[in-house]
Design a protein around this motif. Structure first.
Motif, short mmCIF file in Angstrom:
data_model
loop_
_atom_site.label_atom_id
_atom_site.label_comp_id
_atom_site.label_asym_id
_atom_site.label_seq_id
_atom_site.Cartn_x
_atom_site.Cartn_y
_atom_site.Cartn_z
N MET A 1 15.35 -6.02 0.42
CA MET A 1 16.39 -5.34 1.16
C MET A 1 17.31 -4.64 0.23
N ALA A 2 17.62 -5.40 -0.91
CA ALA A 2 18.47 -4.65 -2.03
C ALA A 2 17.84 -3.33 -2.49
N GLN A 3 16.39 -3.28 -2.35
CA GLN A 3 15.74 -1.89 -2.76
C GLN A 3 16.30 -0.95 -1.96
N VAL A 4 15.98 -1.36 -0.48
CA VAL A 4 16.48 -0.51 0.51
C VAL A 4 17.74 0.13 0.25
N LEU A 5 18.88 -0.84 0.25
CA LEU A 5 19.99 -0.37 0.12
C LEU A 5 20.37 0.32 -1.02
N SER A 6 19.66 0.22 -2.30
CA SER A 6 20.10 0.91 -3.26
C SER A 6 19.75 2.37 -3.20
N VAL A 7 19.04 2.86 -2.26
CA VAL A 7 18.51 4.19 -2.07
C VAL A 7 19.27 4.74 -0.63
N VAL A 8 19.95 4.23 0.04
CA VAL A 8 20.78 4.55 1.15
C VAL A 8 22.13 5.17 0.96
N TYR B 1 0.80 -1.24 0.00
CA TYR B 1 -0.16 0.01 0.01
C TYR B 1 0.97 1.31 -0.21
N HIS B 2 1.93 1.30 0.68
CA HIS B 2 2.79 2.46 0.68
C HIS B 2 4.23 1.81 0.48
N PRO B 3 4.71 1.22 -0.55
CA PRO B 3 5.90 0.70 -0.70
C PRO B 3 7.26 1.54 -0.66
N GLN B 4 6.97 2.90 -1.23
CA GLN B 4 8.03 3.92 -1.24
C GLN B 4 8.37 4.23 0.47
N ALA B 5 7.27 4.47 1.27
CA ALA B 5 7.43 4.80 2.58
C ALA B 5 8.05 3.74 3.34
N CYS B 6 7.76 2.41 3.00
CA CYS B 6 8.02 1.09 3.77
C CYS B 6 9.70 1.07 3.27
N THR B 7 10.01 1.35 2.32
CA THR B 7 11.45 1.15 1.98
C THR B 7 12.23 2.29 2.62
N GLU B 8 11.87 3.46 2.62
CA GLU B 8 12.44 4.60 3.41
C GLU B 8 12.40 4.46 4.75
N LEU B 9 11.47 3.76 5.36
CA LEU B 9 11.54 3.49 6.67
C LEU B 9 12.72 2.54 7.06
N LEU B 10 12.79 1.47 6.22
CA LEU B 10 13.78 0.27 6.37
C LEU B 10 15.02 1.00 6.29
N GLY B 11 15.32 2.03 5.57
CA GLY B 11 16.42 2.81 5.39
C GLY B 11 16.93 3.94 6.14
N CYS B 12 16.14 4.07 7.33
CA CYS B 12 16.32 5.28 7.97
C CYS B 12 17.54 4.76 8.79
N PRO B 13 18.43 5.75 9.33
CA PRO B 13 19.74 5.27 10.03
C PRO B 13 19.35 4.29 11.40
N ALA B 14 18.45 4.47 12.08
CA ALA B 14 18.17 3.60 13.10
C ALA B 14 17.88 2.32 12.82
N MET B 15 16.89 2.15 11.79
CA MET B 15 16.40 0.81 11.33
C MET B 15 17.66 0.25 10.85
N LEU B 16 18.59 0.90 9.84
CA LEU B 16 19.89 0.32 9.49
C LEU B 16 20.43 -0.09 10.49
N ALA B 17 20.90 0.59 11.49
CA ALA B 17 21.68 -0.01 12.50
C ALA B 17 21.09 -1.17 13.26
N VAL B 18 19.75 -1.44 13.35
CA VAL B 18 19.33 -2.64 13.96
C VAL B 18 19.63 -3.71 13.20
N ALA B 19 19.58 -3.60 11.84
CA ALA B 19 19.72 -4.65 10.84
C ALA B 19 21.11 -5.06 11.11
N ARG B 20 21.91 -3.86 10.84
CA ARG B 20 23.52 -4.11 10.92
C ARG B 20 23.91 -4.83 12.18
#
Length: 304
Positions: A241-248, A78-97
């Protein structure tokens, strides 16, 4: 160098207790945008419910005060771009990393709505049971405040390592399981929990709606070895996840991550279409096996 780091003490706390709160971790612009999305999704679900048009992506319950939305799942559809941007915010990337590690992929992104009592209570439960060979996280992104004493999450620290006797604990102690901790949060906070920690939440006493985004994170290898979902389903999450990393910013993730995930194989719209067409259930949570008879659980006596 990444712009957001989880400290060693915080990592140790998470590993010991099974949960960790990151204060004010969601950027203000994303918080405002998701609050708007949450409102629109709620109105959409209620409107369709009134028209007797039902969708498996959301759940509207008939509370004594009328229909109210309980959850809206598969937000990427429903909100793919917003979801991708959320996963790519610095804090979420820190959680993933730092807490999930290389191979981390998002499994689900859902939105839970908690309304004033009477509304379904979240009884004691433990999330997806697994072999614990890999991390399995449930990340809550708060769009509204969850103050102490008003139905915020309750945890029993250290219970993430195995299955607890939920039926017995509930019958004997109600909400006051030995060692229980109440964990308040504010809008913009991110609360990470080990999927298997014993947790629940009492009724919400104040008026208004509390909205929390929940994102499940797990390494791709763990999904593939568990057999709980198909390889095709898992590989679509790797592409997400590849989509997320492509825009961060490249500084936010180690260079090996870019190599592991590669470039997106298709645009985001095409990926979302495939993901929505291939829905597979997550590992189920574990609850008490029978209704619990206790004077203050699950609904406290003063609210009955």
């Amino acid at each position: 160098m990444p712009s957001y780091e989880i400290s060693r003490d915080q990592i140790a706390q998470f590993q010991r207790d099974g949960y960790l709160l990151l204060k004010n971790a969601l950027p203000d612009a994303q918080l405002a945008a998701w609050r708007r999305h949450a409102e629109a999704l709620e109105q959409r679900a209620l409107s369709e419910h009134r028209q007797q048009h039902y969708c498996n992506d959301y759940c509207v319950v008939e509370d004594p005060v009328g229909p109210r939305l309980m959850r809206f799942d598969n937000l990427f559809g429903y909100h793919p771009q917003a979801c991708t941007e959320l996963l790519g915010c610095p804090a979420m990337l820190a959680v993933a990393r730092q807490l999930c590690g290389l191979g981390c992929v998002p499994l689900q992104m859902d939105l839970l709505y908690k309304h004033q009592h009477p509304h379904p209570v979240i009884n004691w439960h433990q999330g997806a049971q697994h072999d614990r060979q890999h991390p399995y996280l449930n990340v809550g992104v708060y769009l509204d405040d969850a103050p102490a004493g008003d139905g915020c999450l309750r945890y029993v620290p250290g219970t993430q390592h195995g299955l607890e006797p939920i039926q017995t604990l509930s019958e004997q102690h109600g909400w006051e399981v030995p060692g229980v901790v109440e964990q308040p949060a504010q809008a913009g906070d991110i609360l990470i929990q080990d999927m298997m920690i014993l947790h629940g939440s009492q009724p919400k006493r104040s008026d208004g709606t509390r909205r929390t985004l929940y994102i499940e994170l797990r390494p791709l290898e763990a999904i593939l070895t568990s057999g709980a979902q198909s390889e095709q389903w898992a590989q679509l999450r790797k592409q997400w996840m590849a989509q997320v990393l492509s825009v961060v910013d490249a500084a936010e993730v180690p260079s090996v991550w870019q190599h592991y995930y590669g470039s997106p194989e298709a645009d985001l719209e095409a990926l979302v279409t495939k993901m929505m067409a291939l829905k597979e259930p997550p590992l189920p949570a574990v609850w008490a096996t029978h209704p619990v008879d206790h004077p203050d659980y699950p609904v406290p006596a003063d609210l009955r």
